[in-house]
Design a protein around this motif. Structure first.
Motif, PDB file in Angstrom:
ATOM      1  N   UNK A   6     -63.240 -17.524 -36.808  1.00  0.00           N
ATOM      2  CA  UNK A   6     -61.903 -16.752 -36.274  1.00  0.00           C
ATOM      3  C   UNK A   6     -61.326 -15.977 -37.427  1.00  0.00           C
ATOM      4  N   UNK A   7     -60.350 -14.869 -37.277  1.00  0.00           N
ATOM      5  CA  UNK A   7     -60.047 -13.985 -38.143  1.00  0.00           C
ATOM      6  C   UNK A   7     -59.237 -14.851 -39.278  1.00  0.00           C
ATOM      7  N   UNK A   8     -58.536 -15.865 -38.917  1.00  0.00           N
ATOM      8  CA  UNK A   8     -57.967 -16.661 -39.954  1.00  0.00           C
ATOM      9  C   UNK A   8     -58.905 -17.409 -40.610  1.00  0.00           C
ATOM     10  N   UNK A   9     -59.782 -17.919 -40.115  1.00  0.00           N
ATOM     11  CA  UNK A   9     -60.827 -18.644 -41.009  1.00  0.00           C
ATOM     12  C   UNK A   9     -61.644 -17.448 -41.991  1.00  0.00           C
ATOM     13  N   UNK A  10     -61.780 -16.421 -41.560  1.00  0.00           N
ATOM     14  CA  UNK A  10     -62.471 -15.471 -41.967  1.00  0.00           C
ATOM     15  C   UNK A  10     -61.578 -14.838 -43.454  1.00  0.00           C
ATOM     16  N   UNK A 235     -58.924 -18.798 -59.373  1.00  0.00           N
ATOM     17  CA  UNK A 235     -60.525 -19.078 -58.874  1.00  0.00           C
ATOM     18  C   UNK A 235     -60.438 -20.805 -58.778  1.00  0.00           C
ATOM     19  N   UNK A 236     -59.490 -21.502 -59.512  1.00  0.00           N
ATOM     20  CA  UNK A 236     -59.411 -22.973 -59.474  1.00  0.00           C
ATOM     21  C   UNK A 236     -58.704 -23.478 -58.139  1.00  0.00           C
ATOM     22  N   UNK A 237     -57.453 -23.373 -58.227  1.00  0.00           N
ATOM     23  CA  UNK A 237     -56.613 -24.044 -57.401  1.00  0.00           C
ATOM     24  C   UNK A 237     -56.818 -23.100 -56.003  1.00  0.00           C
ATOM     25  N   UNK A 238     -56.743 -22.029 -55.822  1.00  0.00           N
ATOM     26  CA  UNK A 238     -56.164 -21.299 -54.872  1.00  0.00           C
ATOM     27  C   UNK A 238     -57.626 -21.045 -53.984  1.00  0.00           C
ATOM     28  N   UNK A 239     -58.666 -20.497 -54.699  1.00  0.00           N
ATOM     29  CA  UNK A 239     -60.157 -20.555 -54.269  1.00  0.00           C
ATOM     30  C   UNK A 239     -60.621 -21.581 -53.568  1.00  0.00           C
ATOM     31  N   UNK A 240     -60.560 -22.848 -54.608  1.00  0.00           N
ATOM     32  CA  UNK A 240     -61.173 -24.084 -54.222  1.00  0.00           C
ATOM     33  C   UNK A 240     -60.517 -24.678 -52.847  1.00  0.00           C
ATOM     34  N   UNK A 246     -62.207 -23.414 -45.418  1.00  0.00           N
ATOM     35  CA  UNK A 246     -63.015 -22.613 -44.759  1.00  0.00           C
ATOM     36  C   UNK A 246     -64.540 -23.416 -44.286  1.00  0.00           C
ATOM     37  N   UNK A 247     -65.191 -24.307 -45.273  1.00  0.00           N
ATOM     38  CA  UNK A 247     -66.371 -24.693 -45.038  1.00  0.00           C
ATOM     39  C   UNK A 247     -66.092 -25.993 -43.987  1.00  0.00           C
TER      40      UNK A 247
END
Length: 299
Positions: A6-10, A235-240, A246-247
């Motif tokens: 979905x757009x939100x997941x993308x 890259x750590x908190x927000x990205x993970x 998402x996964x």
């Protein structure tokens, strides 16, 4: 339960490659200022402190973490202890072109590990999507000049990023395994904290080996402090957080194609920092990579 894209997941899956592209640039800037294993350890120490007010209760002796320590020790080893430490080490001993080129094999690792270890069927559309995505990455790396790509030679640093890529693929598949306590799985801060707790042990072990093997130093100053703040928060908190969510929604195979946007964002970021305007091949690569994502996510 996995759902369609979905757009939100993308949007969730677009954020990590943007932040990780910046992480690669910052990691390259820190070469000579902070040893790579030490940089990884300091990054996760700061991330641990940031999450402590949100998930500190997880560390109680009677908390739900400790009965599941084996699983989180493995996740901490792969996602916290190994991946970025090996990436920082690769940026020290290899060229950015080679590092990004080897990392572009992520979708292949995702599909292969899923098929071999987790019994996942690989469809023709996923193979086609992987091919389109990798070609798009190669367009960026070669700057539209295939002769440049043919002159690339692998060095020991490329082996580090290859191992890191394999570790990340296994880590992403393990995120889908059931059995986590609901109070951990349902709370993103607790889930990340559970990995960091054990990942700090692995990171500390690797950093100790780095300092024991040869004299090291940290050139403390505002550049290093600013870099640590960025890699710990973004890259750590927000990205993970975004990647894990998402996964869980679309599965590692589809998410793996979004990871391939990292070199494209890195190219654009490098161009902006160097004052160079994007070229036509950037647009062509973007079309190929996004096309690969859309093709692979067809159900």
């Amino acid at each position: 339960m996995q759902k369609g894209l979905t757009p939100a997941t993308a949007g969730l899956l677009l954020l990590p490659p943007m932040l990780w592209a910046g992480n690669a640039v910052v990691g390259r800037m820190m070469v000579g200022l902070v040893p790579p294993m030490t940089l990884n350890l300091l990054r996760w120490v700061l991330a641990f402190l940031l999450l402590l007010p949100l998930a500190g209760s997880l560390l109680r002796r009677e908390g739900p973490l400790w009965p599941h320590w084996r699983r989180f020790a493995v996740l901490g080893l792969l996602g916290v202890g190994c991946y970025n430490a090996l990436q920082y080490l690769a940026l020290k001993t290899s060229t950015p072109l080679n590092v990004t080129l080897v990392a572009s094999s992520t979708p292949v690792f995702m599909l292969g590990i899923g098929a071999i270890w987790f019994g996942q069927r690989v469809s023709r559309t996923q193979v086609l999507g992987a091919t389109m995505s990798v070609v798009g990455v190669l367009v960026v790396l070669s700057r539209g000049d295939w002769d440049l790509l043919m002159r690339v030679r692998l060095v020991p640093g490329d082996i580090f990023i290859l191992i890191a890529t394999a570790a990340w693929a296994v880590y992403s598949w393990l995120l889908l395994r059931p059995g986590d306590p609901p109070e951990i799985r349902s709370d993103w801060a607790a889930f990340l904290m559970a990995q960091i707790v054990f990942g700090l042990g692995w990171s500390g072990l690797f950093a100790a080996g780095e300092w024991a093997s040869a004299p090291q130093h940290v050139a403390w100053g505002w550049p290093v402090i600013a870099a640590l703040a960025y890699v710990a928060i973004g890259p750590a908190v927000v990205a993970y957080r975004s990647w894990g969510l998402g996964v869980q929604r679309v599965g590692p195979n589809t998410a793996g194609f979004f990871y391939n946007l990292t070199p494209l964002f890195a190219a654009l970021l490098s161009a902006a920092l160097l004052g160079e305007m994007p070229h036509l091949y950037h647009a062509a690569a973007f079309v190929l990579i996004v096309g690969g994502i859309l093709v692979s996510s067809r159900r």
